[in-house]
Design a protein around this motif. Structure first.
Motif, short mmCIF file in Angstrom:
data_model
loop_
_atom_site.label_atom_id
_atom_site.label_comp_id
_atom_site.label_asym_id
_atom_site.label_seq_id
_atom_site.Cartn_x
_atom_site.Cartn_y
_atom_site.Cartn_z
N ASP A 7 0.86 -1.18 0.00
CA ASP A 7 0.00 0.00 0.00
C ASP A 7 0.90 1.23 0.00
OD1 ASP A 7 -1.71 2.14 0.62
OD2 ASP A 7 -3.10 0.80 1.65
N ASN A 8 1.02 1.87 -1.16
CA ASN A 8 1.96 2.97 -1.30
C ASN A 8 1.42 4.31 -0.82
OD1 ASN A 8 4.11 1.51 -2.31
ND2 ASN A 8 3.26 1.53 -4.37
N GLY A 9 0.19 4.32 -0.37
CA GLY A 9 -0.37 5.57 0.11
C GLY A 9 -0.05 5.81 1.57
N LEU A 10 -0.90 6.55 2.20
CA LEU A 10 -0.80 6.84 3.62
C LEU A 10 -1.64 5.80 4.35
CD1 LEU A 10 0.31 8.86 5.70
CD2 LEU A 10 -1.77 10.20 5.37
N VAL A 11 -1.05 5.15 5.35
CA VAL A 11 -1.70 4.03 6.03
C VAL A 11 -1.61 4.22 7.54
CG1 VAL A 11 -1.57 1.54 6.46
CG2 VAL A 11 -1.16 2.43 4.16
N LEU A 12 -2.73 4.00 8.21
CA LEU A 12 -2.75 3.93 9.68
C LEU A 12 -3.12 2.50 10.05
CD1 LEU A 12 -2.78 5.11 12.59
CD2 LEU A 12 -5.20 5.61 12.22
N VAL A 13 -2.27 1.88 10.84
CA VAL A 13 -2.53 0.53 11.35
C VAL A 13 -2.82 0.64 12.84
CG1 VAL A 13 -1.53 -1.75 11.80
CG2 VAL A 13 -1.03 -0.56 9.65
N GLU A 14 -3.90 0.00 13.26
CA GLU A 14 -4.17 -0.10 14.69
C GLU A 14 -4.12 -1.57 15.07
OE1 GLU A 14 -7.48 0.71 18.19
OE2 GLU A 14 -8.15 0.64 16.11
N MET A 15 -3.29 -1.89 16.05
CA MET A 15 -3.26 -3.23 16.63
C MET A 15 -4.02 -3.12 17.95
SD MET A 15 -1.58 -4.84 14.32
CE MET A 15 -1.34 -6.44 15.07
N TYR A 16 -5.04 -3.97 18.12
CA TYR A 16 -5.90 -3.87 19.29
C TYR A 16 -6.27 -5.26 19.78
CZ TYR A 16 -9.83 -5.33 16.44
OH TYR A 16 -10.67 -6.07 15.65
N ALA A 17 -7.00 -5.32 20.89
CA ALA A 17 -7.58 -6.58 21.37
C ALA A 17 -9.02 -6.29 21.78
CB ALA A 17 -6.79 -7.12 22.56
N SER A 18 -9.89 -7.24 21.49
CA SER A 18 -11.32 -7.04 21.78
C SER A 18 -11.59 -6.91 23.28
CB SER A 18 -12.14 -8.18 21.19
OG SER A 18 -11.68 -9.42 21.72
N TRP A 19 -10.72 -7.49 24.10
CA TRP A 19 -10.91 -7.47 25.55
C TRP A 19 -10.28 -6.25 26.22
CZ3 TRP A 19 -6.00 -7.25 27.19
CH2 TRP A 19 -5.01 -7.85 26.39
N CYS A 20 -9.62 -5.41 25.46
CA CYS A 20 -8.87 -4.26 26.00
C CYS A 20 -9.79 -3.04 26.13
CB CYS A 20 -7.70 -3.96 25.08
SG CYS A 20 -6.92 -2.36 25.31
N PRO A 21 -10.00 -2.53 27.35
CA PRO A 21 -10.90 -1.37 27.51
C PRO A 21 -10.37 -0.11 26.81
CG PRO A 21 -9.86 -1.95 29.61
CD PRO A 21 -9.49 -3.02 28.63
N HIS A 22 -9.05 0.07 26.77
CA HIS A 22 -8.48 1.23 26.07
C HIS A 22 -8.76 1.14 24.57
CE1 HIS A 22 -6.44 2.25 29.77
NE2 HIS A 22 -5.95 1.03 29.82
N CYS A 23 -8.64 -0.08 24.04
CA CYS A 23 -8.92 -0.31 22.62
C CYS A 23 -10.38 -0.04 22.31
CB CYS A 23 -8.57 -1.74 22.24
SG CYS A 23 -6.84 -2.18 22.55
N GLN A 24 -11.26 -0.50 23.19
CA GLN A 24 -12.69 -0.30 22.98
C GLN A 24 -13.03 1.19 22.95
OE1 GLN A 24 -14.38 -2.65 26.13
NE2 GLN A 24 -13.95 -4.58 25.08
N ARG A 25 -12.38 1.97 23.83
CA ARG A 25 -12.64 3.42 23.84
C ARG A 25 -12.09 4.10 22.59
NH1 ARG A 25 -12.12 2.58 29.51
NH2 ARG A 25 -9.89 2.97 29.54
N MET A 26 -11.06 3.51 21.97
CA MET A 26 -10.48 4.10 20.77
C MET A 26 -11.26 3.76 19.50
SD MET A 26 -8.02 6.08 21.57
CE MET A 26 -7.47 6.43 19.90
N MET A 27 -12.08 2.71 19.53
CA MET A 27 -12.79 2.27 18.32
C MET A 27 -13.60 3.38 17.66
SD MET A 27 -12.14 -0.66 17.18
CE MET A 27 -11.18 -2.07 17.70
N PRO A 28 -14.47 4.10 18.38
CA PRO A 28 -15.23 5.17 17.71
C PRO A 28 -14.33 6.31 17.24
CG PRO A 28 -15.74 5.12 20.07
CD PRO A 28 -14.88 3.93 19.77
N ILE A 29 -13.24 6.53 17.93
CA ILE A 29 -12.29 7.59 17.54
C ILE A 29 -11.62 7.22 16.23
CG2 ILE A 29 -10.13 8.73 18.20
CD1 ILE A 29 -11.18 8.47 21.16
N VAL A 30 -11.17 5.97 16.13
CA VAL A 30 -10.53 5.50 14.90
C VAL A 30 -11.53 5.52 13.75
CG1 VAL A 30 -9.40 3.53 13.78
CG2 VAL A 30 -8.79 4.15 16.13
N ALA A 31 -12.77 5.14 14.02
CA ALA A 31 -13.81 5.18 12.98
C ALA A 31 -14.01 6.60 12.47
CB ALA A 31 -15.11 4.61 13.53
#
Length: 99
Positions: free
Chosen positions: A11-35
């Motif tokens: 992917d030669n463009g601009l890419v944001l990768v998020e590594m998360y876990a479904s059980w992680c409360p910090h990840c869950q709070r970031m989901m709507p932000i990333v969306a």
């Protein structure tokens, strides 16, 4: 090489990768932000989200040691990395820096 990592490196463009876990409360709070960031950067950046429990090899290859971890790539090269919860504007501004 992991096929997911190959896809990211092609992917030669601009890419944001998020590594998360479904059980992680910090990840869950970031989901709507990333969306929201994905919506705001549609057509300018590609957003990929990987659950570390399902993509263990990729997490290992990317040397992810905390979640959520965010990595920005441009032209297949890592430009920026950060772990933990953050304000959506931080992510958005970082992506815009590399446009």
């Amino acid at each position: 090489m992991n096929s997911n990592l190959e896809q990211l490196s092609r992917d030669n463009g601009l890419v944001l990768v998020e590594m998360y876990a479904s059980w992680c409360p910090h990840c869950q709070r970031m989901m709507p932000i990333v969306a929201e960031v994905a919506e705001l950067t549609a057509g300018r950046a590609n957003i990929y989200q990987f659950d570390i429990d399902k993509f263990r090899d990729l997490a290992s290859q990317l040397e992810v040691d905390g979640i959520p971890t965010f990595i920005i790539y441009k032209e297949g090269e890592e430009q920026w990395r950060s772990s933990g919860e953050m304000d959506g504007n931080v992510l958005l501004n970082k992506l815009q820096e590399f446009e």
